[in-house]
Write a protein that holds these residues in place. Structure first.
Motif, PDB file in Angstrom:
ATOM      1  N   UNK A 130      40.971  41.024  44.356  1.00 30.06           N
ATOM      2  CA  UNK A 130      39.531  40.795  44.280  1.00 30.06           C
ATOM      3  C   UNK A 130      38.961  41.307  42.956  1.00 30.06           C
ATOM      4  N   UNK A 131      39.431  42.483  42.523  1.00 27.83           N
ATOM      5  CA  UNK A 131      38.967  43.019  41.241  1.00 27.83           C
ATOM      6  C   UNK A 131      39.454  42.141  40.086  1.00 27.83           C
ATOM      7  N   UNK A 132      40.651  41.572  40.197  1.00 24.14           N
ATOM      8  CA  UNK A 132      41.138  40.643  39.175  1.00 24.14           C
ATOM      9  C   UNK A 132      40.235  39.405  39.106  1.00 24.14           C
ATOM     10  N   UNK A 133      39.795  38.937  40.253  1.00 24.71           N
ATOM     11  CA  UNK A 133      38.862  37.802  40.281  1.00 24.71           C
ATOM     12  C   UNK A 133      37.552  38.154  39.583  1.00 24.71           C
ATOM     13  N   UNK A 134      37.045  39.352  39.843  1.00 31.35           N
ATOM     14  CA  UNK A 134      35.816  39.809  39.178  1.00 31.35           C
ATOM     15  C   UNK A 134      36.031  39.809  37.669  1.00 31.35           C
ATOM     16  N   UNK A 135      37.157  40.343  37.220  1.00 28.61           N
ATOM     17  CA  UNK A 135      37.449  40.380  35.783  1.00 28.61           C
ATOM     18  C   UNK A 135      37.512  38.976  35.192  1.00 28.61           C
ATOM     19  N   UNK A 136      38.134  38.059  35.909  1.00 27.13           N
ATOM     20  CA  UNK A 136      38.223  36.687  35.413  1.00 27.13           C
ATOM     21  C   UNK A 136      36.846  36.034  35.360  1.00 27.13           C
TER      22      UNK A 136
END
Length: 152
Positions: A130-136
């Motif tokens: 989920x945090x990777x999605x936020x970063x993307x």
């Protein structure tokens, strides 16, 4: 007959609920869920647990392409096939202003719980994903304004 009646009543409720919702929207009233929807302050203040490295952004892009593109579009412009078909107006993540007012914690919360027609990912994705999605999502914002069309 005893089991059929509750099923029929449930079916009627499911069918008629959207009709009353549409009537309220036509009268300019917001649906209760949208009017009351807020990110809890403790969630809004959550800090991103994953640094926005190229690996994190690449993982976020991979997740976005399999989980989000149908609505948010391949470029994050909010014009995915499903969004267009359902006439949904979604944010263009390429616009730096689109996410400017949101903390990473708020974006994370929306991904976990969902909002409106968007389903939440709670229990489907790990927290790091989920945090990777936020970063993307954050990486999609243009750093330069779009090129202007040449004058004729």
């Amino acid at each position: 007959m005893g089991k059929i009646l509750p099923i029929l009543l449930g079916f009627l409720l499911i069918i008629t609920a959207p009709l009353s919702q549409d009537k309220k929207e036509a009268q300019g009233q917001k649906p209760p869920a949208e009017a009351e929807w807020k990110v809890p302050p403790e969630e809004a203040q959550r800090l991103n647990q994953v640094k926005p490295t190229s690996a994190s952004i690449a993982e976020g892009k991979n997740l976005f392409s399999t989980q989000c593109v149908m609505c948010h579009g391949a470029e994050g412009d909010g014009k995915g096939d499903l969004a267009v078909e359902l006439k949904m107006k979604l944010r263009d993540y390429r616009d730096p202003a689109a996410l400017k007012g949101f903390t990473d914690g708020e974006l994370h919360y929306v991904l976990v719980k969902g909002k409106g027609q968007m389903p939440g990912q709670e229990g489907r994705m790990k927290d790091a994903q989920l945090w990777n999605l936020v970063n993307y999502m954050r990486s999609l914002a243009r750093t330069e304004p779009p090129a202007k069309a040449p004058a004729n």
